[in-house]
Design an enzyme around this catalytic site. Structure first.
Site, PDB file in Angstrom:
ATOM      1  N   GLY A 234      50.923  61.224 -17.840  1.00 28.86           N
ATOM      2  CA  GLY A 234      52.236  61.836 -17.645  1.00 28.86           C
ATOM      3  C   GLY A 234      53.232  60.784 -17.206  1.00 28.86           C
ATOM      4  O   GLY A 234      54.402  60.780 -17.614  1.00 28.86           O
TER       5      GLY A 234
ATOM      6  N   CYS B 143      50.955  60.822  -2.288  1.00 27.79           N
ATOM      7  CA  CYS B 143      50.902  61.125  -3.701  1.00 27.79           C
ATOM      8  C   CYS B 143      49.948  60.203  -4.432  1.00 27.79           C
ATOM      9  O   CYS B 143      49.181  60.617  -5.256  1.00 27.79           O
ATOM     10  CB  CYS B 143      52.290  61.016  -4.307  1.00 27.79           C
ATOM     11  SG  CYS B 143      52.224  61.054  -6.081  1.00 27.79           S
TER      12      CYS B 143
ATOM     13  N   ASN C   9      55.187  69.459  -7.807  1.00 24.98           N
ATOM     14  CA  ASN C   9      53.785  69.212  -7.492  1.00 24.98           C
ATOM     15  C   ASN C   9      53.425  69.506  -6.046  1.00 24.98           C
ATOM     16  O   ASN C   9      52.297  69.843  -5.738  1.00 24.98           O
ATOM     17  CB  ASN C   9      53.413  67.762  -7.832  1.00 24.98           C
ATOM     18  CG  ASN C   9      54.479  66.777  -7.456  1.00 24.98           C
ATOM     19  OD1 ASN C   9      55.636  66.890  -7.860  1.00 24.98           O
ATOM     20  ND2 ASN C   9      54.106  65.795  -6.653  1.00 24.98           N
TER      21      ASN C   9
ATOM     22  N   THR D 197      45.300  51.231 -30.117  1.00 26.92           N
ATOM     23  CA  THR D 197      44.321  52.134 -30.739  1.00 26.92           C
ATOM     24  C   THR D 197      44.242  53.432 -29.941  1.00 26.92           C
ATOM     25  O   THR D 197      44.115  53.411 -28.719  1.00 26.92           O
ATOM     26  CB  THR D 197      42.943  51.438 -30.813  1.00 26.92           C
ATOM     27  OG1 THR D 197      43.116  50.236 -31.553  1.00 26.92           O
ATOM     28  CG2 THR D 197      41.914  52.328 -31.485  1.00 26.92           C
TER      29      THR D 197
HETATM   30  N1  PLP Z   1      54.686  64.663 -13.030  1.00 29.59           N
HETATM   31  C1  PLP Z   1      54.207  65.504 -12.100  1.00 29.59           C
HETATM   32  C2  PLP Z   1      55.031  66.670 -11.693  1.00 29.59           C
HETATM   33  C3  PLP Z   1      52.964  65.279 -11.513  1.00 29.59           C
HETATM   34  O1  PLP Z   1      52.515  66.100 -10.577  1.00 29.59           O
HETATM   35  C4  PLP Z   1      52.223  64.144 -11.924  1.00 29.59           C
HETATM   36  C5  PLP Z   1      50.926  63.837 -11.296  1.00 29.59           C
HETATM   37  O2  PLP Z   1      50.648  64.236 -10.189  1.00 29.59           O
HETATM   38  C6  PLP Z   1      52.762  63.308 -12.910  1.00 29.59           C
HETATM   39  C7  PLP Z   1      53.994  63.595 -13.448  1.00 29.59           C
HETATM   40  C8  PLP Z   1      52.036  62.096 -13.384  1.00 29.59           C
HETATM   41  O3  PLP Z   1      51.023  62.451 -14.285  1.00 29.59           O
HETATM   42  P1  PLP Z   1      49.800  61.468 -14.531  1.00 29.59           P
HETATM   43  O4  PLP Z   1      48.896  61.594 -13.351  1.00 29.59           O
HETATM   44  O5  PLP Z   1      49.168  61.996 -15.806  1.00 29.59           O
HETATM   45  O6  PLP Z   1      50.352  60.120 -14.699  1.00 29.59           O
END
Ligand code: PLP
Length: 369
Positions: free
Chosen positions: A72, A318, A145, A231
């Site tokens: 993400g 976090c 989150n 890849t």
């Molecule tokens: N966005 C939000 C709201 C999240 O809670 C998180 C991860 O906790 C992320 C983005 C980042 O995702 P990733 O852990 O796949 O990099």
């Protein structure tokens, strides 16, 4: 062990685990022209269709496309980097993968939130009104989150249209917990991530409107329509597709189950004067409860929970176990001492009332209630 930290990451779905083992042998490079390569390509395209279905878009119409990334964080970076030469507006409660761009692109504007963590639409309109750039991006997360607070993306979309801005929503926490329909919400961009929905690690994606030309972060062999060279992680992407299918087909039952447990948990906690549920009166994810407990320090308490086999997280930590000040709690105007006491409990659909009872027992013990 009682794991109540599913917003950090969740367990791999049993069916996904089976698929993972099937594909583990490897030899799957979708760029190869031989049969095995074509098989790998097919796996990726099938996964793309499943992800598309999960977020309510139709790839055949070509209005939207999906680029697979590793996380993400990467998806959010890919997008934001494309708007550094324009005006970017982000909520002050964003995840660090969006929020920390403030350090690198000081021209990014923060949109205020109210004490519940809901975006201040008037502040957004003021910022848009004062923007002189022709290239504008609004990036507001669908659900937070830490607190689980859900934003009114449609209302934000109306302002985006009025001021000719593109709209992105980081739906990493929302997807799999509430229905996410990218097209209905009028989004230009959306991020979701595999490991938050039981897909395992290493696959995520950015959904984007095809007419928005994006430049890649990674330059190389031109995979993913030149938007993400390297890849492809066939195994992870395939598992991501399957997990999307599973969460999408079960979203209603899972929502009801998680919300019931969340409500039981919160109803049993509010009777203690020193305990408060953050943003209790606004729409939140069905699995997330953020608690503040007067005159306590979350870091000490986390260890106490851990020693009793209960895994929760502090509202502020976090990444990499470090205790960072939470921009979310700060933006909501939560007092520094209360913020330091915040404990996040995040459940999964597989949890039971017995788990809530166990948590409450340990909670009372630790806080001497
Ligand atoms: N966005 C939000 C709201 C999240 O809670 C998180 C991860 O906790 C992320 C983005 C980042 O995702 P990733 O852990 O796949 O990099």
């Amino acid at each position: 062990m009682l794991y109540l930290d599913h917003n950090a990451t969740t367990f791999i779905e049993p069916k996904v685990k089976e698929l993972m083992l099937d594909l583990m042998e490897g030899g799957l490079n979708p760029s190869s022209v031989h049969a095995q390569g074509r098989f790998a390509k097919k796996i990726i395209e099938n996964a793309r269709i499943k992800v598309a279905r999960g977020v309510g878009i139709d790839l055949i119409s070509r209005e939207y496309e999906i680029v697979f990334t590793a996380s993400g964080t990467e998806s959010n970076n890919l997008l934001l980097r494309n708007y550094y030469d324009g005006d970017i507006f982000i909520a002050s409660i964003e995840h660090p993968s969006v929020f920390n761009h403030l350090r690198y692109a000081p021209s990014i504007k923060e949109i205020k939130v109210d004490s519940n963590g809901i975006l201040d639409l008037e502040d957004l309109e003021r910022l848009l009104f004062n923007s002189s750039s022709q290239k504008r991006l609004i990036s507001v997360m669908m659900a937070n989150n830490e607190s689980g607070v859900i934003q009114n993306i449609k209302a934000i979309g109306n302002l985006a249209k009025k001021y000719n801005a593109k709209l992105h929503s980081d739906a990493v926490q929302a997807f799999g917990k509430i229905p996410v329909n990218v097209e209905e919400l009028g989004l230009d961009y959306c991020t979701i991530s595999g490991h938050k929905i039981g897909a395992g690690y290493g696959a995520s994606c950015l959904i984007y409107k095809s007419n928005n030309n994006l430049s890649p972060l990674l330059i190389g062999g031109g995979q993913e329509k030149n938007l993400r060279s390297g890849t492809e992680n066939v195994l992870a992407i395939s598992c991501f597709g399957l997990a999307c299918d599973i969460v999408t087909s079960e979203i209603d039952t899972r929502y009801t189950k998680m919300k019931r447990l969340r409500d039981i948990l919160e109803s049993r906690l509010v009777k203690y004067d020193q305990v408060d549920v953050v943003s209790k009166n606004v729409v939140r994810l069905p699995n997330t409860t953020l608690l503040t407990i007067k005159n306590t320090n979350a870091q000490d308490k986390l260890i106490a929970f851990d020693l009793r086999g209960v895994q929760v997280s502090s509202g502020s930590a976090c990444s990499s176990g470090k205790v960072a000040k939470s921009n979310t709690l700060q933006a909501m105007g939560i007092d520094e001492l209360d913020a330091r006491s915040a404990i996040r409990v995040s459940t999964s659909y597989s949890q039971t009332e017995k788990d809530i009872d166990t948590f409450l027992k340990v909670f009372r013990e630790i806080y001497k209630l």
